[in-house]
Every structure is written in C-alpha cells, then in structure tokens.
Scaffold this active site. Structure first.
Site, short mmCIF file in Angstrom:
data_model
loop_
_atom_site.label_atom_id
_atom_site.label_comp_id
_atom_site.label_asym_id
_atom_site.label_seq_id
_atom_site.Cartn_x
_atom_site.Cartn_y
_atom_site.Cartn_z
CB THR A 171 -0.87 0.03 1.26
OG1 THR A 171 0.00 0.07 2.40
CG2 THR A 171 -1.74 -1.20 1.38
CD GLU A 318 -5.18 -2.35 0.63
OE1 GLU A 318 -5.42 -1.67 -0.39
OE2 GLU A 318 -4.79 -1.85 1.72
CE LYS A 428 -18.99 12.40 12.58
NZ LYS A 428 -18.99 11.16 13.27
CD1 TRP A 433 -18.45 12.62 8.85
CD2 TRP A 433 -19.46 10.95 7.76
NE1 TRP A 433 -18.13 11.45 9.47
CE2 TRP A 433 -18.72 10.41 8.83
CE3 TRP A 433 -20.17 10.09 6.94
CZ2 TRP A 433 -18.67 9.05 9.09
CZ3 TRP A 433 -20.12 8.73 7.19
CH2 TRP A 433 -19.37 8.21 8.26
P1 AMP Z 1 -4.14 2.92 -3.31
O1 AMP Z 1 -4.23 1.65 -2.60
O2 AMP Z 1 -2.92 3.71 -3.06
O3 AMP Z 1 -4.39 2.71 -4.78
O4 AMP Z 1 -5.34 3.86 -2.81
C1 AMP Z 1 -6.65 3.38 -2.80
C2 AMP Z 1 -7.58 4.50 -2.45
O5 AMP Z 1 -7.63 5.48 -3.48
C3 AMP Z 1 -9.02 4.06 -2.31
O6 AMP Z 1 -9.29 3.49 -1.07
C4 AMP Z 1 -9.77 5.37 -2.51
O7 AMP Z 1 -9.80 6.15 -1.35
C5 AMP Z 1 -8.91 6.08 -3.52
N1 AMP Z 1 -9.50 5.92 -4.86
C6 AMP Z 1 -9.19 5.05 -5.81
N2 AMP Z 1 -9.94 5.24 -6.92
C7 AMP Z 1 -10.76 6.27 -6.64
C8 AMP Z 1 -11.79 6.97 -7.36
N3 AMP Z 1 -12.11 6.67 -8.61
N4 AMP Z 1 -12.41 7.98 -6.72
C9 AMP Z 1 -12.10 8.32 -5.45
N5 AMP Z 1 -11.15 7.72 -4.74
C10 AMP Z 1 -10.48 6.71 -5.32
#
Ligand code: AMP
Length: 531
Positions: A171, A318, A428, A433
């Site tokens: 991550t 993930e 918040k 929210w």
């Molecule tokens: P990562 O694991 O670094 O790819 O981050 C994943 C996170 O990116 C997700 O849990 C979301 O919060 C955010 N994310 C991914 N795609 C989108 C999307 N299309 N719109 C908003 N947030 C997104």
C-alpha cells in the site's frame, strides 16, 4: 489446480495472437516494435535464466522499472517460474523502499539503469543477492540482455498452483508503514476476465491498450495479463508520462483504451482544450480514471468538448480494480442527465465482487444513494490479509472475511458506489460529514483553478472545518470570496470553506494523488487565514 494461471494467459498470446504488436517507448523516445510471440519467447528464456540464479519457488524478484517491454517480460518471466514479482515504486522515499524490499524478502532486483542512483541509496539496507540492470551494468551487477542470453530458449513452465503468489505489492502507506499484499495467479486470471467482459471494459484482440498508470502500481497490474489473455496490442509509454508525450502515442498508435489518475487527465484535457485539432483521438473508445475522484467538470469536459468517454473506476492496492462506472441496461435509454449522474459515481462492482456499506450504528446502509457507510468488499482478487501483519490484518478485515476499505460511500440502487471520502479525510463539522471530493470538484470546476484539495482543520466551535488549498492555471486568479460564491449554488452553505489558501502547485504522493498529509502538516497550525 493449474488452470487459472499466468502461464496459461501467456500461452494464449503465444498460440493465438503471436503477431499482435507490443510497442514500447525507449529511453531515447524512439518506439520499439515487437510482438506477443517474441515477448513470450523472451519471457520463457528469462524464466529459465532467473531459475539459473538459484531462486527457488516462491522467491521474490523486485523491479524498479518504468513501463516498458522488459518490464512486461518480467511480469511473465517471474510468475512462469513460480517466483513472485514485486514491482517497487521508484517515487517512494528511499527509507520506505528499503523497508518494503526487506519486509518482502526480495532476493533479486531488476532495475532501469536510470534508477541506479536510487539503488545506491538503499543497497546497504536491502537484502538483494543479485542486481540486474536494464542498460549497462558495472561491478557485480549483471546486464539484463546478458542474463537473458544465458537462458534456455526451449524452456517451458511446469505446473503451477493457481493459488500460489504471482505478485507482491505494498500500500502507498499514507498512514503508518506500507503494508504488503500477495496476489495469486487465480486472482490475476479472474480479475482479467471480469474486467474484459462486455458491459465492463469489453476488451478484445482489436483493442490497443495503453496503461498510463505505471506498471509498479497496483492499478496497472491487470493490463499486461488481460492483454495477453485476449491478444490485445499493448503500448508502453516508458518514462514519458507528460500529457504531450501521451497524446502523441494515443494518436500515432491509434490507442483504443487507456487508464490513469485524474491529475494526468486534467493535464491532457488542458492541451486538448487549447488546441482540439492537434491530436487525432478518434480511435479512443474509453479513458479510465481511477486512484482519486475525477472531478465532474473533467468528465463532462472530455465528453462535451471532445466527445471522449472518460470512465470512472475505483481500485486499491489490496484489490486492483473493483468498480467501473459503465451504465446498466436500465440506464441505456435514460435521459442524458440521469446517465451522467451515474457516470460521475465510481461505478458498479465487477462480476464476482461483492460490496456493502457499514453504517455507524454497525448495521448496513441501505442502497438509496444517500445513506453513508464504510465500504466493505470481498471477491476472488480482494486480498485476505497483509503480509506478516496479523494486527493490521485483524483491524482491516471483518470476522466474516470482508475487507474494510476505509472509504466512506453511498450505494445507489443497482450497486453504484459513490465515494464521499476517505474515512481519514472526511471533515466532521458539527457532527455532520462534509465530503472533501465534492468541495474539490466544485473548486476545480472554476475556470481559474488548476488544482484544489480540501483538508479538515480543528475548530473550537464545530470540531472541524474544511480548509481549501488551491493552485491556479498560469496567468489566472480569483479571490477567495469569488471562489466561495462560485461554489455556493452547488452545496449547503455550511460546507463552504472559510479558509482558502493559494499555492503555486499542490504536493502529490508517489502515485500522483494530492498529498493531504503534507497539506495538513503545512496548514493545520491556526495561522491567519489566507482568505
Ligand atoms: P491505493 O491503494 O494507493 O491505490 O489507494 C486506494 C484509495 O484510493 C481508495 O481506497 C480510494 O480512497 C482512492 N481511490 C481510488 N480510486 C478512486 C476513485 N475513482 N475515486 C475516489 N477515490 C479513489
């Protein structure tokens, strides 16, 4: 079982689509043309060479590479040999890189010559027993082509358990240390099949795919395997990810499907707006945007001004890709505005993926498009634990095996999710929210605004209030009051940020998202408002 495996996916490319092109941009910007047949032959030879280094099944091969043909060969060579590929993100801080490589137990590192300075900074803190350089190698390192030449050209993979690990990823670690996940051959195969279905991405061997998301990022992992399975042409942009270079490739290679993060697509849109006739994008049938919220003004900008179909997707390290904002049958005849309302959401879960939104009272939010809850998800390619982190795993997965995404969502009838916020980013205020992506989208719809991010700052009366950080297009500007007036018709009055700070450009994370951690560090002190 050894049927849903990466060797089986590559076999399809070699047997049924050996002449389909693979195009790769070289470091000198020239285009290298090869075929899936040649990629397959070289990948198998490379597998035997990797095994010749004394690696045993399950060993990890790390890469530090841009998106190019050698990286593509490695994507197949390691899993074919029963090894796990671990793509490292060169934009991470060197301390994180050293931690990740050590934690994953990486034995081999294959890297682009251009990344040698990064390697020099982590070499003493990492466990690599052999380094292979794409380019010229010195000292103990082996040159990539020399290693490959020593491999057996007739080598064929043996049986592989489809549940064994093909990929290892981490991550991005915006909260605490990065956490590792393992992806099985089966997960890759089912993810590829599901994305490719008609009604989702509908990928076939007539497609030309260009993943803009670099191959070291989880949102790119699916592309090479899906392309091989279906015999689609793939175009790899090398290190040249600026809008101009990408547009050149979309045009010259007649790209039909591409995917990247919104910050890239905002830059591309700017060039298209300035000179709409300069590039021919008539072959493009969809531009996927994921990684953070695509502002509504961007999605409509592509559609209305350039007849380009920008498709919202959502994914995570993930689980690779989880939702795609295609239209379900009942929406095909719906009025344009109704279709648009759904296309602005992050989409529906792909086949085999299940979703639910846990509400604060620990029940589940109804699928009414309004009630918010934390998105939980499960499916064949959703990770079931973090590498060697039982505590973090216990926190992130429910007792009945659902992954808690940390995204606060609404789910509309039909299963369309809309991300209201990250749980840790949501503001918040007075117990209610406020969705930061909504504020950001409203700001970025203003013609003067190039980039905008919103964070929560402590407030005595309300608990928290939103603070907006804005960067303007060169030569443009607006006052905080003008921006607030512009946003006002689009949201409740109490959502409007009192503080709007102006900066030259917004800090980005290693994967190109707005870096809210850095913004919080800079702006949470109660200094005089810039508004
Ligand atoms: P990562 O694991 O670094 O790819 O981050 C994943 C996170 O990116 C997700 O849990 C979301 O919060 C955010 N994310 C991914 N795609 C989108 C999307 N299309 N719109 C908003 N947030 C997104």
């Amino acid at each position: 079982m050894d049927e849903l495996t990466i060797p089986a996916m590559l076999r399809r490319a070699e047997h049924y689509s050996p002449d389909r092109p693979v195009v790769s941009r070289e470091p000198d910007r020239s285009l290298h043309h090869t075929t899936w047949g040649e990629i397959g032959r070289r990948a198998r030879r490379l597998s035997s060479a990797l095994l010749g280094l004394g690696l045993t099944p399950g060993a990890r091969v790390a890469t530090l590479c841009w998106s190019h043909r050698q990286h593509l060969e490695l994507y197949f060579a390691a899993p074919l040999a029963g090894l796990a590929l671990h793509p490292l993100n060169p934009r991470l801080h060197v301390d994180d890189l050293a931690y990740i490589a050590t934690h994953a137990g990486d034995e081999i590192l294959v890297l682009d010559e251009g990344f040698l300075p990064i390697y020099e900074q982590i070499r003493d803190a990492t466990p690599f027993r052999q380094v292979i350089v794409i380019g010229s190698a010195t000292g103990d390192a082996i040159g990539y082509e020399d290693l490959l030449a020593g491999g057996d050209p007739d080598w064929q993979p043996g049986p592989i358990d489809e549940h064994s690990t093909a990929l290892v990823g981490f991550t991005s670690g915006t909260t605490g240390r990065p956490k590792g996940v393992e992806v099985s051959h089966r997960a890759v195969a089912l993810h590829g099949l599901s994305t490719a279905l008609q009604g989702w991405l509908g990928i076939s061997d007539t497609d030309v795919l260009l993943p803009v998301v670099p191959m070291y990022h989880a949102l790119a992992w699916g592309w090479p395997y899906t392309a091989a399975l279906l015999g689609a042409e793939i175009v790899l942009p090398g290190p040249f990810l600026d809008p101009e270079s990408l547009l050149e490739l979309f045009d010259s290679e007649r790209v039909t499907l591409t995917g990247g993060v919104p910050t890239i697509w905002m830059g591309v849109l700017r060039i298209l707006d300035t000179n709409p006739a300069r590039f021919d994008l008539s072959a493009m049938r969809a531009i996927l945007s994921g990684g953070s919220t695509a502002p509504a003004s961007m999605i409509t900008g592509y559609g209305e001004r350039h007849r380009l179909n920008l498709v919202h997707t959502w994914g995570m390290s993930e689980l690779m890709m989880g939702t795609i904002a295609g239209l379900s049958a009942d929406l095909h005849q719906a009025p344009h505005q109704e279709q648009l309302r759904h296309r602005l959401k992050q989409g529906r879960p792909m086949p085999f993926v299940e979703i639910r939104a846990r509400s604060e009272d620990s029940g589940f939010a109804p699928w009414d498009g309004e009630s918010m809850g934390e998105l939980e998800i499960r499916g064949p390619w959703v990770a079931t634990e973090y590498l060697d982190s039982p505590e973090a795993s216990a926190e992130q997965w429910t007792d009945d095996g659902w992954f808690r995404t940390g995204d606060i969502v609404t789910i509309a009838p039909g299963g369309y999710i809309e991300i209201a916020d990250r749980a840790k980013d949501v503001v918040k205020s007075g117990g209610e929210w406020i969705s930061t992506p909504t504020l950001e989208g409203a700001l970025m719809a203003h013609p003067a605004v190039a980039e905008a991010a919103v964070i929560g700052v402590g407030d005595e009366r309300w608990g928290e209030r939103p603070l907006a950080v804005v960067a303007f297009h060169p030569g443009s500007s607006a006052t905080a009051e003008e921006l607030r007036e512009f946003m006002a018709p689009r949201m409740a009055r109490w959502w409007l940020p009192e503080r709007i700070e102006i900066v030259e450009t917004l800090p980005k994370t290693a994967v190109g998202k707005f870096d809210k951690v850095a913004l919080r560090r800079r702006f949470t002190a109660p200094i005089g408002a810039g508004s």
